[in-house]
Design an enzyme around this catalytic site. Structure first.
Site, short mmCIF file in Angstrom:
data_model
loop_
_atom_site.label_atom_id
_atom_site.label_comp_id
_atom_site.label_asym_id
_atom_site.label_seq_id
_atom_site.Cartn_x
_atom_site.Cartn_y
_atom_site.Cartn_z
N HIS A 73 1.42 5.45 6.24
CA HIS A 73 1.09 6.02 4.94
C HIS A 73 1.32 7.53 4.94
O HIS A 73 1.51 8.14 5.99
CB HIS A 73 -0.36 5.68 4.57
CG HIS A 73 -0.59 4.21 4.42
ND1 HIS A 73 -1.02 3.41 5.46
CD2 HIS A 73 -0.43 3.39 3.35
CE1 HIS A 73 -1.13 2.16 5.04
NE2 HIS A 73 -0.76 2.12 3.76
N ASP A 86 -2.40 6.76 11.79
CA ASP A 86 -1.66 6.10 10.72
C ASP A 86 -0.34 6.83 10.51
O ASP A 86 -0.31 7.93 9.92
CB ASP A 86 -2.49 6.10 9.43
CG ASP A 86 -1.81 5.32 8.30
OD1 ASP A 86 -0.63 4.96 8.44
OD2 ASP A 86 -2.46 5.09 7.26
N SER A 105 0.81 -1.22 0.00
CA SER A 105 0.00 0.00 0.00
C SER A 105 0.84 1.27 0.00
O SER A 105 0.36 2.34 -0.38
CB SER A 105 -0.94 0.01 1.21
OG SER A 105 -0.21 -0.13 2.42
#
Length: 463
Positions: A428, A425, A182
């Site tokens: 990312h 998070d 990702s």
């Protein structure tokens, strides 16, 4: 007698006139003289520095009849001077060579600093329809935009500014594919937005199967209609096959990673013109053995194999595949290194956070290098295809400094506002943001390789 008397009279006159002379004396007179001398000296030294600056920064430009290379008249007059002297390298006004210019090959583009640039970012997320909601930090309520203003500046050279139109022209009728996890998807969406900034009609950019942007899709292929090129993403977190465990596997083995088989999607991407691989984000205990995912080669499950050994085997499999199944005369191959996470006070499951980090980390880098980077570098150096085929983009050190660029609290989509403090998070990245800099490096490396291939073709035609 007469002479001594004249001397005595002279001395008496001097003593008598001293009070008058002292009364008329101005202390500023010697001070002004000394000051003038100092100013003249500094002016002279400044001229020397100025001439030297011209010689360094304006090589080849005549200055008072001299060429700014600093060569002596005797050497210039020598009939052998043109043979012994190396070719002049054109420098920018800041004293650095351009990476794409002659002499730029020796520049390490990964050794540099983050510098503030008011001309950044290269695009705005609200103008790009190809970004996951979770990466739209500003639209998701992040109050600061400082993280969008940092540009990567190598110490030894200057990088050309990203030119979306030029990149699209180079990609005309070609395919650029990202294969990985990702974080690779993060980079892929960044590239979509960077290229789309040159396309007024965003409807001319579309997913060929009509699929929407979603984190859970196995692969997505976006076509830029005006240039007949595609920018593609294939989800392969480990790069090798992940599947069911073989019959008769030991208890606790829920699935395996086939370390000797490249991802099944390879049939879809192996003929692309540019391949960008990444891996590392999923190579952890909790995402492998901790979930009952063990390592397999052929039909054997190796219960005692360490994660680092398994990662090494997966990279060897990737290199074997590239060396035998990819036409590297046509396809450029890149591997982007692991992007560090920046959780503070815990992990992603235990309340780790990074929302308070608003600036890059300008302190010293860790003494130890990243294990995943060391393994890849070691395999690459020992493999037969080596660095002549795979370009290793070691962005780990430069990305380590960008603690400020993560989605943190702002990954729940526009209109939802910041998330809870214990659900952040720090893996990312916001877009626009850090992945744009990875793509700027990919851009210059791609152009450099194109230039080399063009030169080789011209030389072959001459021969």
């Amino acid at each position: 007698m007469m002479k001594s008397r004249e001397t005595q009279d002279l001395n008496s006159i001097t003593h008598l006139d001293f009070p008058k002379k002292a009364k008329n004396f101005s202390p500023l007179e010697p001070f002004l003289g000394v000051l003038g001398f100092i100013l003249v000296t500094f002016l002279f030294i400044g001229c020397l520095f100025y001439f030297d600056y011209r010689a360094v920064h304006f090589r080849g430009v005549p200055w008072l009849g001299l060429v700014g290379g600093g060569s002596s008249p005797s050497l210039s007059a020598s009939p052998h001077a043109a043979v012994v002297q190396p070719p002049m390298v054109a420098l920018n006004v800041n004293g650095r060579v351009g990476f794409l210019d002659e002499g730029g090959d020796s520049c390490d583009v990964y050794d540099g600093n983050w510098v503030w640039d008011d001309d950044y970012p290269l695009y705005q997320s609200q103008d790009c329809p190809f970004v996951d909601d979770g990466f739209r930090c500003l639209e998701n309520g992040r109050p600061d935009s400082f993280y969008t203003k940092w540009r990567w500046q190598p110490k030894g050279c200057d990088l050309p500014r990203f030119n979306a139109t030029k990149m699209l022209e180079k990609l005309r009728n070609r395919r650029l594919a990202f294969i990985g996890d990702s974080i690779g998807r993060n980079q892929w969406e960044s590239m979509l937005c960077m290229l789309a900034s040159a396309i007024p009609n965003k409807k001319s950019i579309y997913e060929i199967n009509g699929s929407p942007i979603t984190k859970h899709k196995g692969f997505l292929v976006f076509r830029f209609e005006d240039y007949n090129c595609t920018i593609e993403y294939y989800r392969a977190p480990y790069l090798v096959v992940q599947g069911s465990s073989p019959r008769g596997s030991p208890k606790g083995v829920n699935m395996t990673l086939r370390l000797d088989l490249i991802s099944w999607t390879h049939l879809m991407w192996k003929d692309a013109d540019v391949l960008v691989f990444n891996a590392g984000h999923w190579w952890s205990y909790e995402k492998t053995i901790g979930h009952g995912c063990y390592f397999q080669e052929r039909m054997k499950v190796m219960m005692d194999m360490e994660i680092w050994t398994a990662f090494r085997r997966s990279i060897e499999t990737l290199m074997d595949f590239v060396g035998t199944q990819v036409n590297t005369n046509k396809t450029q191959v890149y591997f982007r290194s692991y992007a560090p996470v920046h959780f503070r006070g815990g992990t992603w499951k235990t309340g780790g956070h990074c929302h308070q980090l608003k600036l890059p980390d300008f302190g010293p880098l860790p003494y130890k290098t990243e294990k995943l980077v060391d393994i890849f570098s070691d395999v690459l150096s020992k493999h037969s295809i080596g660095m002549q085929v795979i370009n290793f983009m070691n962005v780990t050190p430069m990305t380590y400094r960008r603690q400020d660029g993560h989605t943190s609290l702002y990954h729940f989509g526009p209109g939802n506002g910041p998330g809870p403090l214990n659900h952040q998070d720090c893996s990312h990245w916001c877009l626009p943001g850090v992945p744009d800099s990875w793509n700027e490096l990919l851009y210059v490396l791609f152009l450099k390789r194109e230039s080399v291939q063009f030169t080789d073709k011209v030389q072959q035609n001459i021969l």
